[in-house]
Design an enzyme around this catalytic site. Structure first.
Site, PDB file in Angstrom:
ATOM      1  N   TYR A 112      36.267  21.560  31.365  1.00 42.73           N
ATOM      2  CA  TYR A 112      36.501  21.363  29.927  1.00 42.73           C
ATOM      3  C   TYR A 112      35.867  20.057  29.424  1.00 42.73           C
ATOM      4  O   TYR A 112      35.711  19.860  28.225  1.00 42.73           O
ATOM      5  CB  TYR A 112      38.001  21.354  29.597  1.00 42.73           C
ATOM      6  CG  TYR A 112      38.718  22.668  29.856  1.00 42.73           C
ATOM      7  CD1 TYR A 112      38.015  23.855  30.032  1.00 42.73           C
ATOM      8  CD2 TYR A 112      40.103  22.724  29.915  1.00 42.73           C
ATOM      9  CE1 TYR A 112      38.672  25.052  30.274  1.00 42.73           C
ATOM     10  CE2 TYR A 112      40.770  23.919  30.151  1.00 42.73           C
ATOM     11  CZ  TYR A 112      40.044  25.073  30.343  1.00 42.73           C
ATOM     12  OH  TYR A 112      40.702  26.251  30.577  1.00 42.73           O
ATOM     13  N   LYS A 115      39.304  26.882  44.646  1.00 41.00           N
ATOM     14  CA  LYS A 115      38.422  28.024  44.922  1.00 41.00           C
ATOM     15  C   LYS A 115      37.382  27.520  45.925  1.00 41.00           C
ATOM     16  O   LYS A 115      36.162  27.537  45.688  1.00 41.00           O
ATOM     17  CB  LYS A 115      37.795  28.500  43.596  1.00 41.00           C
ATOM     18  CG  LYS A 115      37.013  29.779  43.675  1.00 41.00           C
ATOM     19  CD  LYS A 115      37.878  31.005  43.831  1.00 41.00           C
ATOM     20  CE  LYS A 115      37.013  32.246  44.010  1.00 41.00           C
ATOM     21  NZ  LYS A 115      37.764  33.425  44.465  1.00 41.00           N
ATOM     22  N   ASP A 152      42.692  32.856  42.890  1.00 46.06           N
ATOM     23  CA  ASP A 152      42.907  34.289  42.610  1.00 46.06           C
ATOM     24  C   ASP A 152      44.153  34.789  43.319  1.00 46.06           C
ATOM     25  O   ASP A 152      44.964  35.530  42.754  1.00 46.06           O
ATOM     26  CB  ASP A 152      41.659  35.114  42.972  1.00 46.06           C
ATOM     27  CG  ASP A 152      40.988  34.660  44.260  1.00 46.06           C
ATOM     28  OD1 ASP A 152      41.374  33.616  44.802  1.00 46.06           O
ATOM     29  OD2 ASP A 152      40.076  35.367  44.728  1.00 46.06           O
ATOM     30  N   ASP A 165      45.415  25.455  33.543  1.00 50.33           N
ATOM     31  CA  ASP A 165      45.583  25.971  32.185  1.00 50.33           C
ATOM     32  C   ASP A 165      46.050  27.428  32.252  1.00 50.33           C
ATOM     33  O   ASP A 165      47.023  27.839  31.610  1.00 50.33           O
ATOM     34  CB  ASP A 165      44.213  25.870  31.476  1.00 50.33           C
ATOM     35  CG  ASP A 165      44.285  26.200  30.003  1.00 50.33           C
ATOM     36  OD1 ASP A 165      45.401  26.340  29.478  1.00 50.33           O
ATOM     37  OD2 ASP A 165      43.208  26.329  29.383  1.00 50.33           O
ATOM     38  N   ASP A 211      50.306  28.984  32.034  1.00 51.44           N
ATOM     39  CA  ASP A 211      50.721  29.976  31.030  1.00 51.44           C
ATOM     40  C   ASP A 211      51.308  31.205  31.711  1.00 51.44           C
ATOM     41  O   ASP A 211      52.288  31.786  31.248  1.00 51.44           O
ATOM     42  CB  ASP A 211      49.537  30.396  30.154  1.00 51.44           C
ATOM     43  CG  ASP A 211      49.423  29.502  28.922  1.00 51.44           C
ATOM     44  OD1 ASP A 211      50.105  28.453  28.902  1.00 51.44           O
ATOM     45  OD2 ASP A 211      48.670  29.842  27.993  1.00 51.44           O
TER      46      ASP A 211
END
Ligand code: NAD
Length: 360
Positions: A146, A195, A227, A251, A255
């Site tokens: 980001y 990852k 994942d 992020d 959620d």
């Protein structure tokens, strides 16, 4: 002992939920002999109305000098409020971005906790949630994709977009330390999510987290690919204590984790800086649709204040007392409108705050 707390009530339901949180903090102060000194500053719409900017430099200076910041929520109805006619750098949310940057808040903490009494709001099957779950997602907040360089260009007649994901070892080390410190106050388990089978940034993440882990021999460290983590959160949420991860993965996962706990009015959060400093606020916004109606649930903010006591002030017993008081009030059947079900007792924002303060 005395603690200096900067208080930002903000807009919409912000003042109502912060007032109830102060009620609860004062009850803690009285019971345990602490003095909580509050200094109020303005941010968001309330600051725009008073000073023409969403936060002043004076307000930031006051926050910097304090031990921690307690925030309600900022912002108004984004379609009707005049605050949203202003240029983006003068809108309420710009205040939040500025204070986060100025205070050096680089880690975001979001607990996901399932109360037995509210399990009806959890979309997972009972066999999965039986016995509840209690995890803390720790997300890096100021690095990663980001904040990397980005560009969109045309190469040989084909549009191409690039976003760069970088982390340096210092950025990883400082959040890893917070993650292990927090695990030491909980069930002493960290699952670091990355990852690393694909990304270099994740391989560095893994290496640095392993180095930091050596200073915390009591904490069990495991690594999980992102994942797999997304699957495990809905397959077996009980296995998680502290999840430590980078910005974009966090992020998405935070959620997902908050979704499985039910109401937004119950979700606390914190943003942490170097040392013990933090800004504590609910995960939800200013809910202008219910402001002033007594329908706002103050529990997310009250639980954020409990985190402030535990992580910024090292008042573990006092924090646990607030959490137990919230659990007790729910057990006794009291509910604000957002979590109300037939057969329970509906109470207002202020009644909920008083009930929790009394049980402290
Ligand atoms: P919101 O979280 O304010 O509200 C979403 C829905 O949840 C609404 O129906 C609201 O009534 C309900 N809700 C939220 N908190 C509740 C509580 N404590 N008790 C009961 N019900 C609750 O999100 P939104 O409507 O998208 O945004 C409203 C404003 O808040 C916007 O201006 C937005 O920019 C701002 N916002 C601020 C923050 C912050 O201050 N950190 C975060 C998110 C949104």
């Amino acid at each position: 002992m005395a603690y200096q707390i900067t208080v930002i009530k903000g807009d919409g339901i912000g003042p109502e939920i912060v007032d109830e949180t102060i009620k609860v903090l004062d009850a803690v102060g009285e019971k345990y002999g602490h003095q909580f000194n509050y200094e109020r500053v303005l941010m968001g719409g309330e600051s725009i109305d008073a000073y023409g900017v969403p936060i002043t430099d004076e307000a930031i200076a006051i926050a910097k000098k304090s031990d921690a910041v307690l925030l309600g929520a900022i912002g108004g109805d984004t379609t009707t409020s005049p605050w949203y006619q202003l240029s983006p750098n003068l809108r309420p949310e710009a205040g939040l971005l500025k204070i986060r940057k100025e205070l050096g808040l680089f880690a975001n903490l979001r607990p996901a906790y399932l109360y037995e009494e509210l399990k009806g709001a959890c979309p997972l099957k009972e066999e999965i949630t039986k016995g509840g779950f209690d995890m803390m997602i720790m997300r890096e907040l100021t690095g990663g994709i980001y904040f990397g360089d980005r560009k969109t260009e045309e190469v040989n007649g084909v549009m191409k977009a690039t976003d760069i994901l970088t982390y340096d070892e210092n950025e990883i080390r400082r959040i890893a330390k917070w993650g292990f410190d927090i695990a030491m106050k909980r069930r002493k388990s960290v699952i670091s999510v990355d990852k690393a089978n694909v990304l270099d940034s994740s391989r560095l993440w893994r290496k640095v987290v392993e180095e930091v882990a050596k200073d915390y021999p009591e904490v069990k460290l495991e690594h999980m690919l992102v994942d797999n983590c997304a699957m495990q959160l809905v397959r077996d949420p009980k296995q998680f204590d502290v999840i430590l991860t980078e910005n974009m993965f966090g992020d998405i996962l935070s959620d997902e984790a908050s979704m499985v706990t039910g109401s937004i009015g119950m979700l606390s959060s914190a943003s942490l800086a170097e040392g013990k400093f933090g800004l504590y606020e609910p995960s939800h916004g200013s809910a202008p649709d219910i402001a002033g109606t007594g329908k706002a649930n103050p529990i997310a903010t009250i639980l954020s204040a409990a985190m402030m006591l535990r992580y910024s002030f090292d008042l573990d017993e006092e924090a646990a007392k607030i959490e137990a008081a919230v659990g007790q009030v729910l057990k006794e059947g009291y509910r604000t409108s957002d979590i109300y079900e037939e057969g329970t007792k509906k109470v207002t924002t202020s009644e909920m705050g008083s009930l929790i303060a009394q049980r402290v």
